[in-house]
Scaffold this motif. Structure first.
Motif, PDB file in Angstrom:
ATOM      1  N   LEU A  29       0.827  -1.205   0.000  1.00  0.00           N
ATOM      2  CA  LEU A  29       0.000   0.000   0.000  1.00  0.00           C
ATOM      3  C   LEU A  29       0.864   1.259   0.000  1.00  0.00           C
ATOM      4  O   LEU A  29       0.553   2.234  -0.695  1.00  0.00           O
ATOM      5  CB  LEU A  29      -0.926  -0.009   1.219  1.00  0.00           C
ATOM      6  CG  LEU A  29      -2.150  -0.922   1.135  1.00  0.00           C
ATOM      7  CD1 LEU A  29      -2.928  -0.883   2.437  1.00  0.00           C
ATOM      8  CD2 LEU A  29      -3.041  -0.531  -0.030  1.00  0.00           C
ATOM      9  N   GLU A  30       1.927   1.246   0.779  1.00  0.00           N
ATOM     10  CA  GLU A  30       2.828   2.400   0.787  1.00  0.00           C
ATOM     11  C   GLU A  30       3.459   2.616  -0.584  1.00  0.00           C
ATOM     12  O   GLU A  30       3.609   3.757  -1.039  1.00  0.00           O
ATOM     13  CB  GLU A  30       3.903   2.208   1.855  1.00  0.00           C
ATOM     14  CG  GLU A  30       3.356   2.270   3.282  1.00  0.00           C
ATOM     15  CD  GLU A  30       4.422   1.988   4.316  1.00  0.00           C
ATOM     16  OE1 GLU A  30       5.539   1.581   3.918  1.00  0.00           O
ATOM     17  OE2 GLU A  30       4.150   2.175   5.521  1.00  0.00           O
ATOM     18  N   GLN A  31       3.820   1.517  -1.258  1.00  0.00           N
ATOM     19  CA  GLN A  31       4.379   1.630  -2.602  1.00  0.00           C
ATOM     20  C   GLN A  31       3.335   2.149  -3.580  1.00  0.00           C
ATOM     21  O   GLN A  31       3.635   2.959  -4.472  1.00  0.00           O
ATOM     22  CB  GLN A  31       4.911   0.269  -3.057  1.00  0.00           C
ATOM     23  CG  GLN A  31       5.492   0.261  -4.454  1.00  0.00           C
ATOM     24  CD  GLN A  31       6.688   1.186  -4.595  1.00  0.00           C
ATOM     25  OE1 GLN A  31       7.407   1.426  -3.626  1.00  0.00           O
ATOM     26  NE2 GLN A  31       6.907   1.715  -5.778  1.00  0.00           N
ATOM     27  N   ASN A  32       2.088   1.710  -3.428  1.00  0.00           N
ATOM     28  CA  ASN A  32       1.017   2.201  -4.295  1.00  0.00           C
ATOM     29  C   ASN A  32       0.822   3.705  -4.137  1.00  0.00           C
ATOM     30  O   ASN A  32       0.592   4.425  -5.113  1.00  0.00           O
ATOM     31  CB  ASN A  32      -0.288   1.466  -3.983  1.00  0.00           C
ATOM     32  CG  ASN A  32      -0.260   0.020  -4.447  1.00  0.00           C
ATOM     33  OD1 ASN A  32       0.576  -0.354  -5.263  1.00  0.00           O
ATOM     34  ND2 ASN A  32      -1.160  -0.784  -3.931  1.00  0.00           N
ATOM     35  N   ILE A  33       0.910   4.182  -2.908  1.00  0.00           N
ATOM     36  CA  ILE A  33       0.773   5.625  -2.661  1.00  0.00           C
ATOM     37  C   ILE A  33       1.891   6.387  -3.358  1.00  0.00           C
ATOM     38  O   ILE A  33       1.671   7.429  -3.996  1.00  0.00           O
ATOM     39  CB  ILE A  33       0.763   5.904  -1.144  1.00  0.00           C
ATOM     40  CG1 ILE A  33      -0.518   5.356  -0.509  1.00  0.00           C
ATOM     41  CG2 ILE A  33       0.882   7.404  -0.870  1.00  0.00           C
ATOM     42  CD1 ILE A  33      -0.546   5.455   0.993  1.00  0.00           C
ATOM     43  N   ARG A  34       3.114   5.876  -3.272  1.00  0.00           N
ATOM     44  CA  ARG A  34       4.237   6.534  -3.947  1.00  0.00           C
ATOM     45  C   ARG A  34       4.050   6.533  -5.458  1.00  0.00           C
ATOM     46  O   ARG A  34       4.329   7.529  -6.137  1.00  0.00           O
ATOM     47  CB  ARG A  34       5.549   5.843  -3.564  1.00  0.00           C
ATOM     48  CG  ARG A  34       5.998   6.117  -2.140  1.00  0.00           C
ATOM     49  CD  ARG A  34       7.432   5.655  -1.920  1.00  0.00           C
ATOM     50  NE  ARG A  34       7.518   4.202  -1.984  1.00  0.00           N
ATOM     51  CZ  ARG A  34       7.403   3.406  -0.920  1.00  0.00           C
ATOM     52  NH1 ARG A  34       7.178   3.930   0.272  1.00  0.00           N
ATOM     53  NH2 ARG A  34       7.518   2.092  -1.042  1.00  0.00           N
ATOM     54  N   GLU A  35       3.565   5.427  -5.995  1.00  0.00           N
ATOM     55  CA  GLU A  35       3.369   5.353  -7.437  1.00  0.00           C
ATOM     56  C   GLU A  35       2.261   6.305  -7.900  1.00  0.00           C
ATOM     57  O   GLU A  35       2.377   6.923  -8.968  1.00  0.00           O
ATOM     58  CB  GLU A  35       3.026   3.918  -7.833  1.00  0.00           C
ATOM     59  CG  GLU A  35       4.208   2.954  -7.694  1.00  0.00           C
ATOM     60  CD  GLU A  35       3.849   1.537  -8.076  1.00  0.00           C
ATOM     61  OE1 GLU A  35       2.649   1.309  -8.396  1.00  0.00           O
ATOM     62  OE2 GLU A  35       4.733   0.663  -8.052  1.00  0.00           O
ATOM     63  N   LEU A  36       1.217   6.422  -7.115  1.00  0.00           N
ATOM     64  CA  LEU A  36       0.155   7.366  -7.467  1.00  0.00           C
ATOM     65  C   LEU A  36       0.691   8.801  -7.491  1.00  0.00           C
ATOM     66  O   LEU A  36       0.362   9.585  -8.388  1.00  0.00           O
ATOM     67  CB  LEU A  36      -1.009   7.242  -6.478  1.00  0.00           C
ATOM     68  CG  LEU A  36      -1.881   5.989  -6.606  1.00  0.00           C
ATOM     69  CD1 LEU A  36      -2.864   5.904  -5.448  1.00  0.00           C
ATOM     70  CD2 LEU A  36      -2.633   5.989  -7.931  1.00  0.00           C
ATOM     71  N   ASN A  37       1.498   9.133  -6.508  1.00  0.00           N
ATOM     72  CA  ASN A  37       2.073  10.483  -6.481  1.00  0.00           C
ATOM     73  C   ASN A  37       3.068  10.692  -7.623  1.00  0.00           C
ATOM     74  O   ASN A  37       3.183  11.808  -8.154  1.00  0.00           O
ATOM     75  CB  ASN A  37       2.766  10.717  -5.139  1.00  0.00           C
ATOM     76  CG  ASN A  37       1.778  10.855  -3.988  1.00  0.00           C
ATOM     77  OD1 ASN A  37       0.691  11.405  -4.163  1.00  0.00           O
ATOM     78  ND2 ASN A  37       2.136  10.368  -2.815  1.00  0.00           N
ATOM     79  N   ASP A  38       3.766   9.622  -8.005  1.00  0.00           N
ATOM     80  CA  ASP A  38       4.732   9.747  -9.099  1.00  0.00           C
ATOM     81  C   ASP A  38       4.062   9.937 -10.453  1.00  0.00           C
ATOM     82  O   ASP A  38       4.701  10.435 -11.400  1.00  0.00           O
ATOM     83  CB  ASP A  38       5.630   8.499  -9.148  1.00  0.00           C
ATOM     84  CG  ASP A  38       6.556   8.418  -7.941  1.00  0.00           C
ATOM     85  OD1 ASP A  38       6.772   9.459  -7.292  1.00  0.00           O
ATOM     86  OD2 ASP A  38       7.047   7.305  -7.645  1.00  0.00           O
ATOM     87  N   GLN A  39       2.811   9.551 -10.574  1.00  0.00           N
ATOM     88  CA  GLN A  39       2.117   9.687 -11.855  1.00  0.00           C
ATOM     89  C   GLN A  39       1.710  11.128 -12.154  1.00  0.00           C
ATOM     90  O   GLN A  39       1.453  11.463 -13.310  1.00  0.00           O
ATOM     91  CB  GLN A  39       0.877   8.789 -11.877  1.00  0.00           C
ATOM     92  CG  GLN A  39       1.208   7.310 -11.936  1.00  0.00           C
ATOM     93  CD  GLN A  39      -0.034   6.454 -12.022  1.00  0.00           C
ATOM     94  OE1 GLN A  39      -1.091   6.926 -12.441  1.00  0.00           O
ATOM     95  NE2 GLN A  39       0.082   5.207 -11.615  1.00  0.00           N
ATOM     96  N   ILE A  40       1.656  11.966 -11.136  1.00  0.00           N
ATOM     97  CA  ILE A  40       1.232  13.358 -11.344  1.00  0.00           C
ATOM     98  C   ILE A  40       2.203  14.100 -12.259  1.00  0.00           C
ATOM     99  O   ILE A  40       1.773  14.755 -13.227  1.00  0.00           O
ATOM    100  CB  ILE A  40       1.083  14.078  -9.994  1.00  0.00           C
ATOM    101  CG1 ILE A  40       0.018  13.390  -9.141  1.00  0.00           C
ATOM    102  CG2 ILE A  40       0.717  15.546 -10.195  1.00  0.00           C
ATOM    103  CD1 ILE A  40      -1.356  13.395  -9.765  1.00  0.00           C
TER     104      ILE A  40
END
Length: 261
Positions: A29-40
């Motif tokens: 989940l923590e990695q998913n949060i980072r990936e979501l932020n990286d997509q911006i």
């Protein structure tokens, strides 16, 4: 089912369970949060590319419009000069410029629609990203609470209530016994004190104090000298009586001690 399909299913059955066992939901989940932020940043870059295409097409439309205005002016000038041949050449260029302008405007319309769509997609992505991040954070907080509750449950399971109660009652009983012994000693000490003798001694002390005050008054001239014998006699008699009672009490206590021995 083919042999290759059966083989792939066998591979998934072996390694799929192992991978699931190794996966840590919290870390994922923590990695998913980072990936979501990286997509911006990537999305902003794509939107900037679409916006740049819109700006280029807008500039192209303005150039085409200016070219058409220039050609129209030249055609009119050639007609006024009686040069229809030159006017015809400019007329052909004007026709092509108008066709180019129409195509450019159409492309601009599609580009602007794409840009608006990209902005809408970004807004939808941001809302979905925020929802997923909040959901993930809540899941992580719930996981931490669950871990803490599990520790509390383990502590409660290992907690020996019986042993604690037994120690508690034993300590309370010991304190009660010590309190009772202290109270008994105090009562014995009070019983051994002769209250009458103490009262007599206190009265005698009060009489001596009164006599001293009277002496000060005589020295200060507040009392007449002839009043001295009248005041001294009762005071001395009371003092003597108190002394005799004190001696009798002391003798009585001495006799009592001898009998006790």
């Amino acid at each position: 089912m083919s042999l290759w399909a059966r083989f792939k299913r066998w591979i998934r059955s072996i390694f799929g369970g192992a991978i699931s066992a190794l996966e840590d939901p919290r870390l994922i989940l923590e990695q998913n949060i980072r990936e979501l932020n990286d997509q911006i940043p990537k999305m902003n870059e794509n939107i900037a590319t679409v916006k740049a295409n819109v700006l280029l097409l807008q500039k192209e439309v303005r150039r085409n419009e200016q070219e058409i205005e220039r050609l129209v002016a030249r055609i009119k000038a050639a007609i006024q000069a009686g040069r229809d041949d030159i006017a015809q050449q400019y007329a052909i260029q004007l026709q092509k410029a108008k066709e180019t302008l129409a195509r450019t405007k159409e492309q601009l319309q599609y580009a602007e629609a794409a840009y608006e769509k990209a902005l809408q997609v970004k807004q939808a992505f941001l809302r979905e990203k925020e929802r997923k991040i909040q959901e993930a954070k809540e899941a992580l907080r719930a996981h931490e609470r669950a871990k803490w509750q599990a520790k509390v449950a383990d502590a409660l399971e290992q907690f020996e209530v019986g042993g604690l109660d037994q120690t508690h009652e034993e300590m309370v009983q010991r304190l009660r016994e010590e309190t009772a012994r202290s109270e008994a000693r105090l009562e014995l000490a009070l019983d051994s004190v002769d209250a009458d003798a103490l009262k007599i001694e206190a009265d005698a002390e009060a009489l001596r104090a009164a006599e001293l005050v009277r002496q000060f008054k005589l020295e200060m001239g507040l009392l007449e000298p002839e009043q001295k014998p009248a005041l001294e006699s009762p005071a001395r008699e009371a003092e003597q009586e108190a002394s005799e009672q004190s001696r009798e009490t002391e003798e009585t206590k001495t006799i009592g001690r001898q009998r006790t021995r």
